[in-house]
Write a protein that holds these residues in place. Structure first.
Motif, mmCIF file in Angstrom:
data_model
loop_
_atom_site.group_PDB
_atom_site.id
_atom_site.type_symbol
_atom_site.label_atom_id
_atom_site.label_comp_id
_atom_site.label_asym_id
_atom_site.label_seq_id
_atom_site.Cartn_x
_atom_site.Cartn_y
_atom_site.Cartn_z
ATOM 1 N N GLU A 1 -4.503 0.236 9.238
ATOM 2 C CA GLU A 1 -4.380 -1.111 9.804
ATOM 3 C C GLU A 1 -3.286 -1.896 9.084
ATOM 4 O OE1 GLU A 1 -5.928 -2.824 12.335
ATOM 5 O OE2 GLU A 1 -6.726 -0.876 12.937
ATOM 6 N N ALA A 2 -3.237 -1.777 7.760
ATOM 7 C CA ALA A 2 -2.227 -2.481 6.979
ATOM 8 C C ALA A 2 -0.834 -1.973 7.312
ATOM 9 C CB ALA A 2 -2.512 -2.319 5.480
ATOM 10 N N VAL A 3 -0.694 -0.655 7.471
ATOM 11 C CA VAL A 3 0.602 -0.078 7.815
ATOM 12 C C VAL A 3 1.053 -0.565 9.190
ATOM 13 C CG1 VAL A 3 1.841 2.070 8.307
ATOM 14 C CG2 VAL A 3 0.311 1.951 6.349
ATOM 15 N N GLY A 4 0.129 -0.597 10.147
ATOM 16 C CA GLY A 4 0.484 -1.088 11.478
ATOM 17 C C GLY A 4 0.939 -2.529 11.447
ATOM 18 N N PHE A 5 0.226 -3.358 10.688
ATOM 19 C CA PHE A 5 0.620 -4.763 10.542
ATOM 20 C C PHE A 5 1.993 -4.856 9.892
ATOM 21 C CE2 PHE A 5 0.845 -8.723 8.142
ATOM 22 C CZ PHE A 5 0.411 -9.665 9.057
ATOM 23 N N ALA A 6 2.236 -4.047 8.858
ATOM 24 C CA ALA A 6 3.524 -4.077 8.156
ATOM 25 C C ALA A 6 4.670 -3.643 9.064
ATOM 26 C CB ALA A 6 3.452 -3.189 6.916
ATOM 27 N N PHE A 7 4.451 -2.623 9.882
ATOM 28 C CA PHE A 7 5.483 -2.190 10.834
ATOM 29 C C PHE A 7 5.816 -3.314 11.804
ATOM 30 C CE2 PHE A 7 5.249 2.288 9.652
ATOM 31 C CZ PHE A 7 6.493 2.774 10.025
ATOM 32 N N ALA A 8 4.770 -3.960 12.339
ATOM 33 C CA ALA A 8 5.005 -5.053 13.283
ATOM 34 C C ALA A 8 5.783 -6.187 12.623
ATOM 35 C CB ALA A 8 3.673 -5.562 13.834
ATOM 36 N N GLU A 9 5.448 -6.494 11.370
ATOM 37 C CA GLU A 9 6.153 -7.557 10.658
ATOM 38 C C GLU A 9 7.600 -7.174 10.370
ATOM 39 O OE1 GLU A 9 5.189 -10.809 9.606
ATOM 40 O OE2 GLU A 9 3.877 -10.271 11.265
ATOM 41 N N ALA A 10 7.828 -5.925 9.964
ATOM 42 C CA ALA A 10 9.194 -5.477 9.697
ATOM 43 C C ALA A 10 10.040 -5.526 10.962
ATOM 44 C CB ALA A 10 9.171 -4.061 9.115
ATOM 45 N N ALA A 11 9.448 -5.131 12.087
ATOM 46 C CA ALA A 11 10.175 -5.181 13.352
ATOM 47 C C ALA A 11 10.484 -6.619 13.744
ATOM 48 C CB ALA A 11 9.357 -4.499 14.446
ATOM 49 N N ARG A 12 9.516 -7.510 13.576
ATOM 50 C CA ARG A 12 9.705 -8.911 13.948
ATOM 51 C C ARG A 12 10.747 -9.591 13.077
ATOM 52 N NH1 ARG A 12 7.466 -13.737 12.638
ATOM 53 N NH2 ARG A 12 6.121 -12.823 11.053
ATOM 54 N N ARG A 13 10.801 -9.186 11.805
ATOM 55 C CA ARG A 13 11.711 -9.817 10.863
ATOM 56 C C ARG A 13 13.065 -9.111 10.784
ATOM 57 N NH1 ARG A 13 8.370 -12.416 6.438
ATOM 58 N NH2 ARG A 13 6.263 -12.531 7.277
ATOM 59 N N GLY A 14 13.178 -7.933 11.412
ATOM 60 C CA GLY A 14 14.403 -7.158 11.281
ATOM 61 C C GLY A 14 14.607 -6.657 9.866
ATOM 62 N N ALA A 15 13.493 -6.281 9.193
ATOM 63 C CA ALA A 15 13.536 -5.908 7.781
ATOM 64 C C ALA A 15 13.240 -4.428 7.585
ATOM 65 C CB ALA A 15 12.510 -6.734 6.996
ATOM 66 N N GLU A 16 13.708 -3.891 6.466
ATOM 67 C CA GLU A 16 13.344 -2.553 6.044
ATOM 68 C C GLU A 16 11.876 -2.546 5.625
ATOM 69 O OE1 GLU A 16 15.132 0.718 2.896
ATOM 70 O OE2 GLU A 16 14.802 -1.349 2.191
ATOM 71 N N LEU A 17 11.208 -1.405 5.803
ATOM 72 C CA LEU A 17 9.809 -1.273 5.405
ATOM 73 C C LEU A 17 9.706 -0.277 4.258
ATOM 74 C CD1 LEU A 17 6.802 -1.856 5.809
ATOM 75 C CD2 LEU A 17 6.751 -0.003 7.494
ATOM 76 N N VAL A 18 9.193 -0.730 3.127
ATOM 77 C CA VAL A 18 8.949 0.133 1.974
ATOM 78 C C VAL A 18 7.465 0.483 1.956
ATOM 79 C CG1 VAL A 18 9.044 0.351 -0.533
ATOM 80 C CG2 VAL A 18 10.828 -0.928 0.674
ATOM 81 N N VAL A 19 7.159 1.781 2.079
ATOM 82 C CA VAL A 19 5.778 2.249 2.125
ATOM 83 C C VAL A 19 5.465 2.919 0.790
ATOM 84 C CG1 VAL A 19 4.094 3.642 3.376
ATOM 85 C CG2 VAL A 19 6.020 2.618 4.605
ATOM 86 N N VAL A 20 4.513 2.337 0.047
ATOM 87 C CA VAL A 20 4.223 2.764 -1.321
ATOM 88 C C VAL A 20 2.903 3.513 -1.378
ATOM 89 C CG1 VAL A 20 3.853 1.995 -3.699
ATOM 90 C CG2 VAL A 20 5.463 0.750 -2.228
ATOM 91 N N HIS A 21 2.946 4.694 -1.988
ATOM 92 C CA HIS A 21 1.729 5.461 -2.248
ATOM 93 C C HIS A 21 1.787 5.960 -3.682
ATOM 94 C CE1 HIS A 21 -1.732 8.014 -1.735
ATOM 95 N NE2 HIS A 21 -1.032 9.117 -1.941
ATOM 96 N N THR A 22 0.727 5.703 -4.455
ATOM 97 C CA THR A 22 0.706 6.149 -5.844
ATOM 98 C C THR A 22 -0.260 7.306 -6.019
ATOM 99 O OG1 THR A 22 -1.053 4.650 -6.548
ATOM 100 C CG2 THR A 22 1.205 3.809 -6.628
ATOM 101 N N TRP A 23 0.013 8.110 -7.029
ATOM 102 C CA TRP A 23 -0.890 9.206 -7.348
ATOM 103 C C TRP A 23 -0.927 9.386 -8.857
ATOM 104 C CZ3 TRP A 23 0.551 14.644 -8.509
ATOM 105 C CH2 TRP A 23 1.907 14.781 -8.820
ATOM 106 N N LEU A 24 -2.031 9.963 -9.336
ATOM 107 C CA LEU A 24 -2.252 10.119 -10.762
ATOM 108 C C LEU A 24 -2.523 11.586 -11.056
ATOM 109 C CD1 LEU A 24 -2.577 8.655 -13.491
ATOM 110 C CD2 LEU A 24 -5.005 8.425 -12.959
ATOM 111 N N PHE A 25 -1.814 12.169 -12.030
ATOM 112 C CA PHE A 25 -2.020 13.571 -12.394
ATOM 113 C C PHE A 25 -2.441 13.664 -13.856
ATOM 114 C CE2 PHE A 25 -0.707 17.615 -14.167
ATOM 115 C CZ PHE A 25 -1.318 18.490 -13.290
ATOM 116 N N PRO A 26 -3.533 14.396 -14.179
ATOM 117 C CA PRO A 26 -4.437 15.013 -13.204
ATOM 118 C C PRO A 26 -5.273 13.947 -12.520
ATOM 119 C CG PRO A 26 -5.312 15.272 -15.401
ATOM 120 C CD PRO A 26 -3.948 14.658 -15.569
ATOM 121 N N PRO A 27 -5.737 14.199 -11.280
ATOM 122 C CA PRO A 27 -6.486 13.171 -10.554
ATOM 123 C C PRO A 27 -7.821 12.870 -11.219
ATOM 124 C CG PRO A 27 -6.611 15.273 -9.417
ATOM 125 C CD PRO A 27 -5.626 15.458 -10.530
#
Length: 299
Positions: free
Chosen positions: A166-192
């Protein structure tokens, strides 16, 4: 996401400087969305006089109500300075701030809050009240944080959960409306940590292959944007897979150049519980751009 035809942008006010910042932000958001703006103040009646029998007399304080009306009128005028053609209305509504804003969110396209307050909305971002609104509001919540920029990317945190989607969909819509680049962040920890074992089955592997784990996290990131990229082909996406112990810290750092940061109200994995506990406070108190909180719809 909330796509309600004719629904207003709603902003809560209490007369604080932070609330006026929220009004200005809400006015810009309403104007860019071609929606009306509704300015709301929560009014609590105070007991006056002496008790009559076992029950105290509770009457409205007319002077306090008049003052509440004045601060709403001032906020309405402040909003009209942003856009003279914006349709703006104001209301003084009986009730506590959380209850009032939850009711308002049922028919709103967006709910805008200041990050600090006094009076009616003082506690909105302190303790359980913030959790209640972010978890229960029926529309996205936008918190006036950091610098309101006209340029820069939209930043969103993902973890592969439905709320994250849901957050990603909202962010895509906002980026499209604003004409902005979208930075999608995912973090991971090793070892999990053990808390991530649901992502790998009931039994955690005794040995960890960092290459395989990284490939798994890359797949989570790719799947998070795949369908939305097809829906919004005009949006340029920059994926960010970060090995970090603090997902909130990564998002706060990314927000430094963003015009908007977006998170889900709840989640799992590396960005799970962004609005619960210490991570919640880190993002809410240190985000350097306006922060949108998007909740997965009920049902």
């Amino acid at each position: 996401m909330t796509d309600r035809s004719g629904a207003p942008v709603v902003v809560g006010v209490d007369g604080s400087p932070s609330a006026l910042d929220a009004v200005r932000l809400a006015a810009r958001e309403a104007a860019s969305r071609h929606r009306p703006l509704r300015v709301v103040h929560a009014f609590r009646w105070q007991p006056v006089g002496t008790p009559l029998g076992p029950v105290a007399v509770v009457l409205p304080d007319d002077e306090v109500r008049r003052e509440a009306g004045k601060l709403v009128a001032e906020a309405v005028e402040e909003a009209r300075k942003i856009d003279a053609d914006l349709v703006v209305t104001g209301a003084v509504t009986d009730g506590g701030p959380v209850a009032v804003l939850l009711r308002e969110s049922r028919d709103a396209a967006l709910l805008v809050l200041g990050h600090r307050g006094l009076g009616g909305f003082a506690e909105l971002l302190v303790g359980s009240a913030a959790v209640q609104l972010s978890a229960r509001a029926d529309c996205p919540v936008l918190v006036s944080r950091g610098e309101a920029r006209a340029t820069g990317p939209v930043v969103v945190g993902v973890d592969g959960s439905p709320v994250s989607d849901e957050a990603v969909g909202f962010a895509f819509a906002e980026a499209a409306r604003r004409g902005a680049e979208l930075v999608v962040v995912h973090t991971w920890l090793f070892p999990p940590p053990v808390g991530l074992r649901e992502a790998y089955g009931d039994v955690m592997p005794l040995r960890y292959d960092p290459r395989q784990l990284r490939a798994d996290e890359e797949r989570v990131l790719a799947e998070a944007v795949a369908g939305w990229s097809e829906r919004y082909p005009e949006v340029t996406v920059r994926p960010r897979l970060v090995a970090a112990a603090s997902p909130a810290g990564v998002l706060v750092e990314e927000s430094g150049a963003a015009q908007l940061t977006v998170v889900g109200a709840h989640g799992r994995g590396s960005l799970g519980g962004l609005l619960l506990g210490s991570v919640s406070h880190a993002v809410l108190h240190h985000c350097r751009s306006p922060l949108a909180v998007v909740r997965h719809p009920r049902g």
